[in-house]
Motif scaffolding. Structure first.
Motif, mmCIF file in Angstrom:
data_model
loop_
_atom_site.group_PDB
_atom_site.id
_atom_site.type_symbol
_atom_site.label_atom_id
_atom_site.label_comp_id
_atom_site.label_asym_id
_atom_site.label_seq_id
_atom_site.Cartn_x
_atom_site.Cartn_y
_atom_site.Cartn_z
ATOM 1 N N VAL A 86 44.002 46.045 48.143
ATOM 2 C CA VAL A 86 43.171 44.844 48.043
ATOM 3 C C VAL A 86 42.934 44.480 46.586
ATOM 4 O O VAL A 86 43.030 43.313 46.194
ATOM 5 C CB VAL A 86 41.827 45.050 48.776
ATOM 6 C CG1 VAL A 86 40.900 43.865 48.526
ATOM 7 C CG2 VAL A 86 42.049 45.223 50.271
ATOM 8 N N LYS A 87 42.646 45.478 45.753
ATOM 9 C CA LYS A 87 42.408 45.206 44.341
ATOM 10 C C LYS A 87 43.671 44.658 43.677
ATOM 11 O O LYS A 87 43.595 43.760 42.842
ATOM 12 C CB LYS A 87 41.945 46.478 43.620
ATOM 13 C CG LYS A 87 41.570 46.230 42.157
ATOM 14 C CD LYS A 87 41.009 47.472 41.505
ATOM 15 C CE LYS A 87 40.635 47.198 40.044
ATOM 16 N NZ LYS A 87 40.065 48.394 39.383
ATOM 17 N N GLU A 88 44.828 45.180 44.054
ATOM 18 C CA GLU A 88 46.083 44.698 43.459
ATOM 19 C C GLU A 88 46.278 43.211 43.745
ATOM 20 O O GLU A 88 46.668 42.439 42.869
ATOM 21 C CB GLU A 88 47.266 45.508 44.007
ATOM 22 C CG GLU A 88 48.604 45.176 43.352
ATOM 23 C CD GLU A 88 49.302 43.989 43.984
ATOM 24 O OE1 GLU A 88 49.995 43.245 43.250
ATOM 25 O OE2 GLU A 88 49.149 43.772 45.201
ATOM 26 N N ILE A 89 46.010 42.803 44.963
ATOM 27 C CA ILE A 89 46.175 41.391 45.336
ATOM 28 C C ILE A 89 45.209 40.516 44.553
ATOM 29 O O ILE A 89 45.574 39.458 44.030
ATOM 30 C CB ILE A 89 45.961 41.201 46.845
ATOM 31 C CG1 ILE A 89 47.012 41.964 47.625
ATOM 32 C CG2 ILE A 89 46.016 39.717 47.211
ATOM 33 C CD1 ILE A 89 46.701 42.090 49.092
ATOM 34 N N LEU A 90 43.969 40.963 44.453
ATOM 35 C CA LEU A 90 42.972 40.183 43.714
ATOM 36 C C LEU A 90 43.320 40.091 42.239
ATOM 37 O O LEU A 90 43.165 39.033 41.624
ATOM 38 C CB LEU A 90 41.590 40.809 43.899
ATOM 39 C CG LEU A 90 40.958 40.628 45.277
ATOM 40 C CD1 LEU A 90 39.727 41.515 45.413
ATOM 41 C CD2 LEU A 90 40.571 39.178 45.524
ATOM 42 N N CYS A 91 43.797 41.194 41.660
ATOM 43 C CA CYS A 91 44.186 41.181 40.244
ATOM 44 C C CYS A 91 45.358 40.227 40.033
ATOM 45 O O CYS A 91 45.386 39.458 39.067
ATOM 46 C CB CYS A 91 44.556 42.588 39.782
ATOM 47 S SG CYS A 91 43.160 43.727 39.691
ATOM 48 N N ARG A 92 46.313 40.289 40.936
ATOM 49 C CA ARG A 92 47.468 39.395 40.837
ATOM 50 C C ARG A 92 47.022 37.936 40.950
ATOM 51 O O ARG A 92 47.484 37.064 40.213
ATOM 52 C CB ARG A 92 48.469 39.766 41.935
ATOM 53 C CG ARG A 92 49.771 39.034 41.885
ATOM 54 C CD ARG A 92 50.887 39.833 42.559
ATOM 55 N NE ARG A 92 50.482 40.592 43.714
ATOM 56 C CZ ARG A 92 50.542 40.142 44.979
ATOM 57 N NH1 ARG A 92 50.990 38.926 45.216
ATOM 58 N NH2 ARG A 92 50.182 40.913 45.970
ATOM 59 N N ALA A 93 46.114 37.679 41.888
ATOM 60 C CA ALA A 93 45.604 36.315 42.059
ATOM 61 C C ALA A 93 44.863 35.835 40.812
ATOM 62 O O ALA A 93 45.022 34.686 40.380
ATOM 63 C CB ALA A 93 44.675 36.256 43.267
ATOM 64 N N ALA A 94 44.045 36.721 40.218
ATOM 65 C CA ALA A 94 43.272 36.349 39.032
ATOM 66 C C ALA A 94 44.187 35.952 37.884
ATOM 67 O O ALA A 94 43.968 34.943 37.201
ATOM 68 C CB ALA A 94 42.365 37.509 38.614
ATOM 69 N N ILE A 95 45.226 36.737 37.653
ATOM 70 C CA ILE A 95 46.144 36.476 36.534
ATOM 71 C C ILE A 95 46.938 35.198 36.774
ATOM 72 O O ILE A 95 47.068 34.346 35.889
ATOM 73 C CB ILE A 95 47.071 37.683 36.320
ATOM 74 C CG1 ILE A 95 46.245 38.901 35.861
ATOM 75 C CG2 ILE A 95 48.154 37.366 35.298
ATOM 76 C CD1 ILE A 95 46.992 40.212 35.906
ATOM 77 N N VAL A 96 47.456 35.046 37.995
ATOM 78 C CA VAL A 96 48.263 33.858 38.303
ATOM 79 C C VAL A 96 47.423 32.589 38.223
ATOM 80 O O VAL A 96 47.821 31.591 37.621
ATOM 81 C CB VAL A 96 48.910 34.002 39.698
ATOM 82 C CG1 VAL A 96 49.579 32.687 40.115
ATOM 83 C CG2 VAL A 96 49.939 35.133 39.698
ATOM 84 N N LYS A 97 46.233 32.624 38.844
ATOM 85 C CA LYS A 97 45.374 31.438 38.833
ATOM 86 C C LYS A 97 44.953 31.060 37.413
ATOM 87 O O LYS A 97 44.844 29.876 37.081
ATOM 88 C CB LYS A 97 44.136 31.685 39.710
ATOM 89 C CG LYS A 97 44.388 31.571 41.203
ATOM 90 C CD LYS A 97 43.138 31.930 41.986
ATOM 91 C CE LYS A 97 43.312 31.648 43.478
ATOM 92 N NZ LYS A 97 43.253 30.222 43.793
ATOM 93 N N THR A 98 44.706 32.041 36.566
ATOM 94 C CA THR A 98 44.303 31.762 35.191
ATOM 95 C C THR A 98 45.447 31.131 34.399
ATOM 96 O O THR A 98 45.283 30.095 33.752
ATOM 97 C CB THR A 98 43.821 33.049 34.493
ATOM 98 O OG1 THR A 98 42.664 33.563 35.184
ATOM 99 C CG2 THR A 98 43.444 32.773 33.044
ATOM 100 N N LEU A 99 46.621 31.732 34.462
ATOM 101 C CA LEU A 99 47.739 31.260 33.637
ATOM 102 C C LEU A 99 48.315 29.933 34.128
ATOM 103 O O LEU A 99 48.815 29.137 33.331
ATOM 104 C CB LEU A 99 48.832 32.320 33.583
ATOM 105 C CG LEU A 99 48.464 33.636 32.894
ATOM 106 C CD1 LEU A 99 49.665 34.573 32.852
ATOM 107 C CD2 LEU A 99 47.935 33.394 31.476
ATOM 108 N N CYS A 100 48.238 29.677 35.430
ATOM 109 C CA CYS A 100 48.807 28.434 35.961
ATOM 110 C C CYS A 100 47.973 27.202 35.605
ATOM 111 O O CYS A 100 48.388 26.077 35.893
ATOM 112 C CB CYS A 100 48.994 28.541 37.475
ATOM 113 S SG CYS A 100 50.459 29.500 37.948
#
Length: 310
Positions: free
Chosen positions: A109-123
């Motif tokens: 769950v943490k991996e998915i959230l971390c991935r989402a945080a990075i992608v949403k920020t950079l996009c």
């Protein structure tokens, strides 16, 4: 004179009030995504960038995500256990980020959230069309071994049901007993997690329920786990899944080999990218053998390929 002094004081008060209102309504160029302390949702903090070139902004926003957030209720998205070895921007506007092997220690769950945080920020950066993750020069894959590829904001869905603010659909695999009870058959499934339950718990729930509610599954398949089995606790540390079950798990299922029961769990959990082995305990105690069998049960178990039906 007193009249003019009074007017000046009023004007100063109005100006100070307006200044104060302006600070409360400050707008920011970017929203930096972090995790809340419970690691179940994303939280955001506003940020005004210094740079203005695409590649420069990527580095600046990554550095900001690595920095401690202003809120005490937020934490950095994974950078406490992993770091970025390198990143590049392709001519097509895609960011490729290469993490060190610490990334593999992130629980699901943490991996998915971390991935989402990075992608949403950079996009948010103009000119960035998507982000792809690598770990130690290898493309990041899902539980079925499929490469995630380029991800955008639309890859991650916000949940507005009120339970949590985040959910993600994932591929997983379950192993059920064949008609003979001596072999396991792999069944691909799609599950949705929302931060209220881990993917490991979801898998165990489905294994206990059996294959009967899954669409397009061979009707001859059977659940290999006693249906009165309950999960007391399940955690993942250093790629080992520690699972504590009740006494019912070690009882026999009619016409199903004990090894099939055991590896129904092991093989299903080891399909997840952050799990290599499974360590069992029963009601908090480690047992030398699995029930009344001669199968060792007191050490972490790896995937068993020989028991899978061709």
């Amino acid at each position: 004179m007193k009249k003019y002094t009074c007017m000046i004081c009023i004007l100063m008060f109005v100006m100070l009030t307006l200044c104060g209102c302006g600070s409360k309504n400050e707008t920011f160029e970017y929203n930096i995504a972090y995790l809340d302390k419970s690691e179940t949702e994303l939280v955001y903090e506003g940020y005004n960038a210094v740079g203005n070139q695409t590649y420069e902004l990527i580095g600046e926003l990554i550095d900001r995500m690595k920095s401690a957030p202003e809120s005490k209720d937020a934490i950095v998205p994974g950078f406490d256990v992993t770091d970025i070895k390198s990143y590049e921007l392709t001519p097509e506007g895609y960011v490729i980020i290469n993490f060190d092997t610490g990334y593999n220690t992130l629980t699901h769950v943490k991996e998915i959230l971390c991935r989402a945080a990075i992608v949403k920020t950079l996009c948010q950066i103009e000119g960035v069309n998507g982000v792809e993750f690598y770990v130690n020069e290898t493309p990041l894959t899902n539980a079925s071994g499929d490469v995630y590829g380029y991800m955008s904001e639309e890859t991650f869905v916000d949940n507005t049901s009120g339970e949590t603010t985040y959910k993600q659909t994932l591929n997983a695999s379950l192993y059920f007993a064949d008609s003979s009870g001596k072999k396991l058959v792999k069944v691909p499934i799609v599950v949705t997690i929302d931060g209220t339950i881990s993917i490991e718990e979801l898998i165990m729930e489905q294994l206990i329920d059996g294959p009967y509610g899954i669409e397009n599954v061979d009707e001859s398949l059977r659940g290999a786990i006693p249906q009165k089995t309950t999960v007391n606790q399940i955690t993942v540390r250093e790629q080992i899944c520690y699972i504590d079950l009740n006494q019912d798990f070690i009882t026999s299922v009619d016409n199903i080999d004990k090894e099939v029961t055991l590896y129904s769990v092991v093989n299903s959990l080891v399909e997840l990218h952050d799990i290599n082995k499974v360590q069992f305990s029963i009601d908090g105690e480690t047992m030398k053998f699995f029930g009344n069998s001669d199968i060792r049960f007191d050490a972490p178990l790896e995937r068993n390929l020989e028991i899978i039906k061709d």
